[in-house]
Design a protein around this motif. Sequence first.
Motif, mmCIF file in Angstrom:
data_model
loop_
_atom_site.group_PDB
_atom_site.id
_atom_site.type_symbol
_atom_site.label_atom_id
_atom_site.label_comp_id
_atom_site.label_asym_id
_atom_site.label_seq_id
_atom_site.Cartn_x
_atom_site.Cartn_y
_atom_site.Cartn_z
ATOM 1 N N UNK A 117 67.700 79.363 69.586
ATOM 2 C CA UNK A 117 67.464 77.996 70.064
ATOM 3 C C UNK A 117 65.997 77.600 69.891
ATOM 4 N N UNK A 118 65.091 78.532 70.182
ATOM 5 C CA UNK A 118 63.668 78.239 70.016
ATOM 6 C C UNK A 118 63.337 78.005 68.544
ATOM 7 N N UNK A 119 63.961 78.765 67.672
ATOM 8 C CA UNK A 119 63.740 78.606 66.234
ATOM 9 C C UNK A 119 64.215 77.230 65.761
ATOM 10 N N UNK A 120 65.380 76.827 66.231
ATOM 11 C CA UNK A 120 65.924 75.512 65.855
ATOM 12 C C UNK A 120 65.006 74.394 66.348
ATOM 13 N N UNK A 121 64.535 74.524 67.592
ATOM 14 C CA UNK A 121 63.647 73.506 68.149
ATOM 15 C C UNK A 121 62.346 73.411 67.364
ATOM 16 N N UNK A 122 61.780 74.572 67.008
ATOM 17 C CA UNK A 122 60.519 74.595 66.273
ATOM 18 C C UNK A 122 60.681 73.990 64.885
ATOM 19 N N UNK A 123 61.752 74.338 64.195
ATOM 20 C CA UNK A 123 61.975 73.796 62.862
ATOM 21 C C UNK A 123 62.233 72.292 62.914
ATOM 22 N N UNK A 124 62.855 71.845 63.992
ATOM 23 C CA UNK A 124 63.075 70.416 64.132
ATOM 24 C C UNK A 124 61.770 69.669 64.270
ATOM 25 N N UNK A 125 60.826 70.258 65.007
ATOM 26 C CA UNK A 125 59.510 69.636 65.164
ATOM 27 C C UNK A 125 58.791 69.578 63.826
ATOM 28 N N UNK A 126 58.833 70.681 63.077
ATOM 29 C CA UNK A 126 58.119 70.756 61.808
ATOM 30 C C UNK A 126 58.720 69.811 60.779
ATOM 31 N N UNK A 127 60.051 69.695 60.778
ATOM 32 C CA UNK A 127 60.724 68.899 59.760
ATOM 33 C C UNK A 127 60.645 67.401 60.042
ATOM 34 N N UNK A 128 60.732 67.011 61.297
ATOM 35 C CA UNK A 128 60.825 65.600 61.637
ATOM 36 C C UNK A 128 59.561 65.026 62.268
ATOM 37 N N UNK A 129 58.695 65.922 62.759
ATOM 38 C CA UNK A 129 57.482 65.440 63.409
ATOM 39 C C UNK A 129 57.773 64.732 64.704
ATOM 40 N N UNK A 130 58.908 65.061 65.355
ATOM 41 C CA UNK A 130 59.293 64.418 66.599
ATOM 42 C C UNK A 130 59.278 65.414 67.748
ATOM 43 N N UNK A 131 59.227 64.903 68.958
ATOM 44 C CA UNK A 131 59.331 65.756 70.126
ATOM 45 C C UNK A 131 60.778 66.179 70.312
ATOM 46 N N UNK A 132 60.965 67.453 70.585
ATOM 47 C CA UNK A 132 62.315 67.959 70.810
ATOM 48 C C UNK A 132 62.342 68.626 72.175
#
Length: 264
Positions: A117-132
């Motif tokens: 879950x932490x990996x998914x959240x981190x990649x989401x931040x890097x890919x979209x530049x949004x707060x997750x």
Amino acid sequence: MATKTREPEPIDAYLASVADPAAKKTLGALRMQLRKLLPGATETISYRMPTFKVDGNAVAGFAFFKTHCGYYPFSGGVVPVLKAELDGYTTSKSGITFLPDEPLPAKLVKKLVQVRLAEIATRGQQAKGKRVVGKTAATGFQVGVVRTLPMTASALWEWVTKQPEHWLGTGAALKLKPGMPYEVPKRRGAPGVRGEIRVVKPGDRLRMTWQPDGWKKPATLQLTLVPKARGVSLGVHMENLPDAKAREAMRERWSKVLTNLAKD
């Protein structure tokens, strides 16, 4: 009017097809635990195995293969992060193998889910530049920040353990022994922090509690080192944060720490 027969759920059908009694019992129990860890997740079949998805991302899967069971986090990064906890198991980058009558410990399954879950959240931040904002029933609000640094694992471990003032705060001192307390003095613009060392795996992982002034309960902080082809990856993971605001503050804090380290 004829009563419609309810079609079995995909995972129900899969478990019904497992002939080995021990495997059926073990995988059924694993499914129940994943339901508790991932409330609201979608249960489906992916790559011919029962799979739990969160917001479209596969988080955990399991299967039975004639003589053994397998657990799969759908990522090549989860197993390496938990290599110390998986000592004794047959593993690959994509999964863990275990016997039907020797189920994975509940604490280990929980950690596998947390890291994914932490990996998914981190990649989401890097890919979209949004707060997750990540929150689960098991870990509360959590955040993960990862950066690959052009240095060796031994040099990075030396920095983590010998220069804690750079990542814990000015005046911080650590005694790397489980059960030892630590404290960071309060200074202008930053609250004091206190906690306790929980796990020390030299060159691999440091786990501790983290409780700034004003927090009612401590969070958990873990630093994980993973050697890469061109350096070493440093992962910072926090869980059981008090709220979304604290989560965002910690994301910004650790992102800044890793950025400064990359400049040194």
